[in-house]
Design an enzyme around this catalytic site. Structure first.
Site, PDB file in Angstrom:
ATOM      1  N   ALA A  41       0.842  -1.194   0.000  1.00  0.00           N
ATOM      2  CA  ALA A  41       0.000   0.000   0.000  1.00  0.00           C
ATOM      3  C   ALA A  41       0.880   1.247   0.000  1.00  0.00           C
ATOM      4  CB  ALA A  41      -0.899  -0.001   1.237  1.00  0.00           C
ATOM      5  N   GLN A 100       1.062   3.682   2.089  1.00  0.00           N
ATOM      6  CA  GLN A 100       1.678   3.875   3.410  1.00  0.00           C
ATOM      7  C   GLN A 100       2.201   2.544   3.978  1.00  0.00           C
ATOM      8  OE1 GLN A 100       2.680   6.344   5.316  1.00  0.00           O
ATOM      9  NE2 GLN A 100       1.911   8.005   4.030  1.00  0.00           N
ATOM     10  N   SER A 101       2.657   1.645   3.118  1.00  0.00           N
ATOM     11  CA  SER A 101       3.172   0.353   3.579  1.00  0.00           C
ATOM     12  C   SER A 101       4.410   0.517   4.450  1.00  0.00           C
ATOM     13  CB  SER A 101       3.516  -0.507   2.365  1.00  0.00           C
ATOM     14  OG  SER A 101       4.323  -1.605   2.752  1.00  0.00           O
ATOM     15  N   ASN A 102       4.391  -0.175   5.597  1.00  0.00           N
ATOM     16  CA  ASN A 102       5.587  -0.226   6.434  1.00  0.00           C
ATOM     17  C   ASN A 102       6.591  -1.232   5.887  1.00  0.00           C
ATOM     18  OD1 ASN A 102       4.540   1.501   8.640  1.00  0.00           O
ATOM     19  ND2 ASN A 102       3.019  -0.137   8.778  1.00  0.00           N
TER      20      ASN A 102
END
Ligand code: PLP
Length: 338
Positions: A76, A78-80
């Site tokens: 995504a 905002q993927s970590n």
């Protein structure tokens, strides 16, 4: 053969500086009437920490063994995971290509510019985008197409897959994480974890089972409803058991998934999630992230009020990090402070 030997067969890069802290949450324990502990995997160290550090030790170990010079990964916006992968690549002197998927509709400008997006740019990662967010096979195929282009240029790409038709190397990190927890504390009644790709949930359940803990492991759905997540966890546990050469059935019998905290969907927050995020900060001075750990805590609160976690029980919640996303959601968080 001991379980350590089973894991020793897999190449591993080292990103953890040691075990993460296990802290008692005194004020929440008395408020909820349980013995509540927080396993601080938000403090894993590498590039803002979080649960992907343990997972990446095994992916990057494999990449190093294959002589890779570039890591490709999808997630995504905002993927970590993609941010942590960019940090891991930087630490090993590799390049990274991050493919960002449109998985969360109707987000504000800061979702696309702040938080993990900003950090990945500071880390020097290359970006590409993918128009859909619920197409794991297509997203993996797009990564492979780009990897082929890099190969033609003489580079050595390594793809970290999203789809389930690949060995869940990242889950091995949580087999170790589960064993680390068992060494820190005995007689745990319940462990509450987020359940997304299932690498964390499946790995931890397997790790504690190998150490003969019979704690209940509750997986809080953050991406899919119970039915879909139950099916996914069956597959993850089977693939992980195959990797470790152990029997999957006793693990599959222990799958518990709950989706009360999931609505309105992945990366979207309900009042229940906002309340959980604010409560943890105001009671313990600890931040949770909006997409995963606040939903996990909301799920835990539900388990207590529904009586599935009983008074006096010793409970561990896994804090999986994700804190940079707070800034990607800042306007929505400001609107929900009370
Ligand atoms: C990725 C992520 C999860 C979900 O972990 P899985 O191993 O994919 O199930 C939970 N919390 C945070 C903060 C994450 O970044």
């Amino acid at each position: 053969m001991t379980q350590d030997n089973k894991l020793d067969r897999f190449p591993r890069a080292q990103f953890m500086s040691g075990p993460t802290p296990l802290e008692r949450l005194d004020r929440l324990s008395s408020e909820l009437g349980i013995d509540l502990w927080l396993k601080r995997d938000d403090l894993t160290g590498l590039g803002f920490g979080g649960n992907k550090t343990r997972q990446l030790e095994f992916y990057l170990g494999d990449a190093l063994q294959q002589g890779a010079d570039t890591i490709l990964i999808t997630g995504a916006v905002q993927s970590n995971f993609v941010r942590s992968a960019a940090a891991a690549a930087a630490k090993l002197g590799m390049q990274s290509v991050l493919q960002l998927e449109e998985r969360v509709p109707d987000m504000g400008e800061e979702y696309y510019s702040s938080g993990n997006v900003l950090l990945a740019q500071i880390l020097g990662a290359e970006h590409m985008s993918y128009p859909e967010g619920e197409d794991e096979t297509g997203a993996d195929a797009a990564l492979h197409a780009h990897a082929d282009e890099l190969k033609a240029q003489g580079r050595k790409p390594y793809v970290i897959h999203l789809g389930l038709n690949h060995p869940p190397l990242g889950a091995l990190g949580y087999v170790l994480g589960g064993q680390e927890l068992c060494q820190q504390m005995q007689d745990i009644d319940a462990i509450v974890v987020p359940s997304g790709s299932g690498a964390t949930h499946g790995g931890l359940l397997t790790g504690i089972a190998l150490d003969e803990s019979d704690a209940s492991v509750f997986g809080i759905c953050v991406r899919r409803n119970c039915e879909e997540q139950q099916a996914r966890m069956n597959t993850v546990l089977q693939k992980l058991a195959d990797l470790l050469d152990i029997n999957a059935a006793p693990l599959q019998d222990r799958i518990k998934v709950l989706d009360e905290a999931l609505p309105p969907g992945y990366g979207k927050l309900s009042g229940m999630t906002h309340a959980a995020l604010n409560k943890m900060a105001r009671t313990e001075g600890i931040f949770l992230d909006p997409v995963y750990s606040a939903k996990t805590f909301a799920g835990l609160l539900h388990l207590v009020s529904a009586g599935e976690i009983q008074p006096g029980q010793k409970v561990v919640m896994l804090h999986t990090g994700g804190l940079p996303a707070l800034f990607g959601y800042q306007n929505e968080l400001i609107d929900n402070l009370s």
